[in-house]
Structures are given as structure tokens and as C-alpha cells.
Enzyme design. Structure first.
Site, PDB file in Angstrom:
ATOM      1  CG  ASN A 109      -4.104   2.454   5.090  1.00  0.00           C
ATOM      2  OD1 ASN A 109      -4.082   2.535   3.866  1.00  0.00           O
ATOM      3  ND2 ASN A 109      -4.527   1.371   5.726  1.00  0.00           N
ATOM      4  CG  HIS A 123      -2.228  -0.640   0.994  1.00  0.00           C
ATOM      5  ND1 HIS A 123      -3.309  -0.456   1.806  1.00  0.00           N
ATOM      6  CD2 HIS A 123      -2.640  -1.483   0.019  1.00  0.00           C
ATOM      7  CE1 HIS A 123      -4.338  -1.156   1.356  1.00  0.00           C
ATOM      8  NE2 HIS A 123      -3.945  -1.792   0.283  1.00  0.00           N
TER       9      HIS A 123
END
Length: 466
Positions: free
Chosen positions: A50, A26
Site C-alpha cells: 500500500n 486505493h
């Protein structure tokens, strides 16, 4: 953007979660940096976001960790109240240990200059790499490199730099691949991408912009390129070259890797940019005007044997004839002509609407097929009995048809097999279809304006019979 240390062993490991709840592969964002008083010393904290999901860091300085109990309450409240969804704090030491790569992103290259009033000129192109038609791989693959999308940039003015005696133009090329995140869910990953920059020879500058062919890249070395081919979302390079015309060729490292991309070109001075692509055209020969008296006696006798008593060849008879003939050419690989292919041939040649071919019509078709056979053999470079899709592109040009990248993608999808090969019958079918379409369009556009109008009946006739 920052990326966690991955230790990824396969594409399916990209979404794996670490022990402390970081998601491998990610792209996280750095949103803040702060020092706090902790156990009598200054502790450096970094704020991370995130944006992809609910999984959140559970290590030191996470929301519920005990470290916050030893921080001044006012400072603790200040830091935690400023956090948005998906954000968390961690120590800088943990940040250095848990993340593998940091990318500093700028929307424009204006930060490269000290002059705040100077703005770079930006041009953006969107393009595609498609297997067999526009995905040629890097320069290591000279047979296919030339089929990649190509973009021309004209650098007209040198930089304003009184301290630099070099006559040069500055520009920045940034290549970004699109939609790769979606591919992770089906086991895909970022392609390995890069680009090369070639100078247009002085004698060719200012000429018509056409897609450059293989010979150009075999004769010319690149003047600049991306620093490396790498599997990142975006690669870029700051380049200085003399004024002139240059070609930017973005590519994946290996051929036949499909994807979409954005190419951005930033220049200090105003420049002209354009996509290099062939203009759609067809150099069709005048239709043959022959009479039965012009036909060779041997051919006439063969036709009589094939056509039967009615002296006309139906679509069924045409298929039988062509497949018998092609079977004798052992150097060609083919699975034979289909009924649809033979109907298209009759549609091209049938002048009286009988859906059959007379002697003269069959002779003209026969001459076309013989010519196309010579073209096919000429461009079957490895003598395999089939052409590759990129060999077919050159073969169609030899047959008189110039098409743009989008049409080549359509043709490859329609006429190439799973290995991107084109056999003789599919090659002929493609040329028959192209000639039929071009001739029909020209009948509706006799002045050659490039536009045509048709009524519903004409449209249905063409689409049902073409």
C-alpha cells in the site's frame, strides 16, 4: 494494481477503511508470491504493498499474526526481511475475498509480440477536457462530440506477418486520465472515459490538418473504439486497420466533465501522428471607405438626434444607444452592453484618437453590429436568444475568426455564463476584441510573418486601451 472490494455508496466513501484495515478505492500493488509449509500443507501467500499511507492489513498473515509462529523460522525470516515499507503478506484465499479487481500493467505493448527484438513505436500526447470548449462527451452527444480534442495517426506500412493475408496495421491506443486521485479529497472520482477512431476519407487524406467539425461525425461511423466507457484510470484497445489516416477522439462519457489526460499511441511500424487543431487566423474584410455623402439621410438624422450638438458619440452615449436598440429585439436575451464593451468598440473604430465616434465611424460600427447580429441568429440553432459555447465556436468561424483549442478555452471562460451560454452583447464584445487584437498585430507585422515586435509604449497602449 489491485483494488479492494469497495461497497462504496458515495464518493466520500472512497477513503473509508475496512474492518481489517484495507482502504477502499486505493490501488495496491502485488509485489510477490510464495508458498510456505503451514500445518502440514502448502499455503499460498501473496505480498501486497500500500503506497498511500500508514494503514496496513491486520488479518491473517499480517506482521503480528500468530500464523507466522507455525512457519519454519528460516523461511519466516526470509520472507519478512525482504519486505519494504508498506508491504504485507496475506493468504491467496483472503486476497480473492478482499480485492475486487486486478490490473496487469505494462509500460509498453512489447509483450504483445513473441519477437523480443521488435519494439513498438510510441507517441504520447497530453490534453485537456474543459467545460464548454473541449469536453464534448461521447458520440451519444452529436451536438458537442466534435469539440473534443482530436489526434491524427497516419498508418503507412502494413504489419510483417507472413501467415496473415489481411492487409492491416496494428496499433494500440491507451487513454489515461491524470490527477484524479487529488479529486478524491474533495469528493471527486474517476471520470468515465473512452475513445473512438475514425477514418479520414481517401479524398481528404494528405490535406491540411484542421479540427473536424460536427458534420464529419454525423456522416461517418467510427472504425474502432475502446471496448467500453468505464470509470478507470486508463482504458486501452489493440486495433488492426488498413493503411491510411485515422482520427482518435478521446472523451468522457458525459459532456462538460473537466480533466486532464494522456493519450498514447503504439504502432508496430513507424507512423506519423499529430494534434488536429485549427490554425489561428482571421479573414478580416477591408476596412470600409465611405464618406458622409454615402450615408443614408435617415441614418444621418438618427445620428444627429443621438450625438447632440458636438456631433460625436461618447462611450456613455454609445452604451445608451446600443442598449435601447437591443432592447427592441425581443428574440435576443441580453443584460446589455457594459462600459468596457463600449470602450472596446470605440477603440476599434476611433481613427483620430478623440475617444469619440463621428458619423462615418458610427456608420461603420453599426454595419458591423448588424452583420454580427445575422451571424448570431444563424447559429442560435434552438432560437433561445443565446448561443451555447460550442455554437459560438462555429459562429466565430462564420465571422472570419479561426482559433485553436486553447484560445477557445480562454474565450469560453471570459464570455460564457455559468450555464455555458453566450448572449448577444458578449458575442459582439468577443468579436470586437478579436478584431482589435488582429488588426493591431497586423500593424506590427505588415509582412505577415506571424511574429511581431513592439516597444514598451506600444504594449502599454494596446493593453490599456485594447
Amino acid at each position: 494494481m489491485v483494488y479492494p472490494f469497495s461497497q462504496i455508496t458515495s464518493a466520500f466513501d472512497m477513503e473509508a477503511v475496512t474492518f481489517k484495515k484495507l482502504v477502499k478505492g486505493h490501488a495496491y500493488s502485488v509485489t510477490g508470491l510464495k508458498e510456505v509449509e503451514y500445518r502440514g500443507r502448502q499455503e499460498e501467500l501473496i505480498r501486497i504493498r500500500n503506497p498511500w499511507g500508514q494503514v496496513e492489513w491486520t488479518g491473517a498473515w499480517s506482521d503480528s499474526s500468530s500464523e507466522w509462529n507455525e512457519v519454519d523460522p528460516d523461511q519466516r525470516d526470509e520472507l519478512q526481511l525482504k519486505m519494504e515499507d508498506g508491504e504485507f503478506w496475506m493468504s491467496f484465499r483472503d486476497f480473492m475475498r478482499e480485492f475486487s479487481r486486478l490490473e496487469i500493467c505494462n509500460l509498453t505493448p512489447d509483450v504483445l509480440t513473441k519477437d523480443e527484438t521488435k519494439k513498438w513505436h510510441t507517441t504520447l500526447f497530453e490534453g485537456t477536457w474543459r467545460r464548454g470548449s473541449t469536453a464534448g462527451g461521447c458520440r451519444n452527444h452529436p451536438a458537442t462530440f466534435w469539440i473534443n480534442p482530436q489526434f491524427k495517426i497516419k498508418l503507412l506500412e502494413e504489419d510483417d506477418d507472413p501467415e496473415d493475408d489481411e492487409v492491416a496495421c496494428s496499433f494500440l491506443v491507451a487513454l489515461m486520465q491524470k490527477h484524479r486521485r487529488k479529486e478524491r479529497h474533495v469528493g471527486g472520482d474517476m471520470h468515465t472515459i473512452g475513445f473512438a477512431v475514425y477514418e479520414v476519407p481517401e479524398e481528404s487524406q494528405g490535406c491540411q490538418s484542421v479540427h473536424l467539425k460536427k458534420d464529419f461525425f454525423l456522416r461517418n461511423q467510427s472504425r474502432a473504439r475502446s471496448e467500453t466507457f468505464i470509470n478507470l484510470r486508463e482504458v486501452s484497445n489493440h486495433i488492426r486497420l488498413p493503411p491510411g489516416e485515422y482520427i482518435v477522439v478521446p472523451s468522457t462519457f458525459e459532456p462538460n466533465k473537466e480533466g486532464d489526460f494522456i493519450l498514447r499511441v503504439f504502432t508496430e511500424k513507424q507512423s506519423d501522428t499529430e494534434v488536429l487543431d485549427d490554425e489561428i487566423s482571421a479573414d478580416l474584410p477591408d476596412e470600409e471607405e465611405i464618406s458622409e455623402d454615402d450615408i443614408d439621410e435617415n441614418f444621418r438624422n438618427m445620428f444627429q438626434q443621438l450625438a447632440g450638438e458636438d456631433m460625436e458619440i461618447s462611450v456613455f452615449e454609445l452604451r445608451t444607444i446600443l442598449n435601447r436598440v437591443i432592447a427592441r429585439h425581443k428574440d435576443l436575451k441580453t443584460d446589455g452592453f457594459s462600459m468596457d464593451s463600449c470602450r472596446n468598440m470605440i477603440n476599434l473604430m476611433d481613427k483620430d484618437g478623440s475617444a469619440r465616434l463621428g458619423l462615418v465611424e458610427f456608420q461603420i460600427l453599426w454595419n458591423k453590429i448588424r452583420n454580427w447580429l445575422n451571424v448570431f441568429r444563424q447559429h442560435d440553432l434552438d432560437k433561445s436568444g443565446t448561443m451555447s459555447s460550442y455554437e459560438m465556436r462555429l459562429a466565430m468561424e462564420s465571422a472570419g475568426f479561426k482559433l485553436d483549442n486553447r484560445l477557445h478555452q480562454v474565450i469560453v471562460a471570459r464570455y460564457a455564463d455559468e450555464s455555458m451560454g453566450v448572449d448577444f452583447d458578449n458575442f459582439v464584445c468577443c468579436l470586437v476584441k478579436l478584431e482589435t487584437m488582429f488588426r493591431f498585430f497586423r500593424s506590427l507585422d505588415p509582412e505577415g510573418t506571424g511574429s511581431a515586435v513592439m516597444n514598451l509604449g506600444e504594449w502599454l497602449t494596446f493593453t490599456m486601451c485594447g
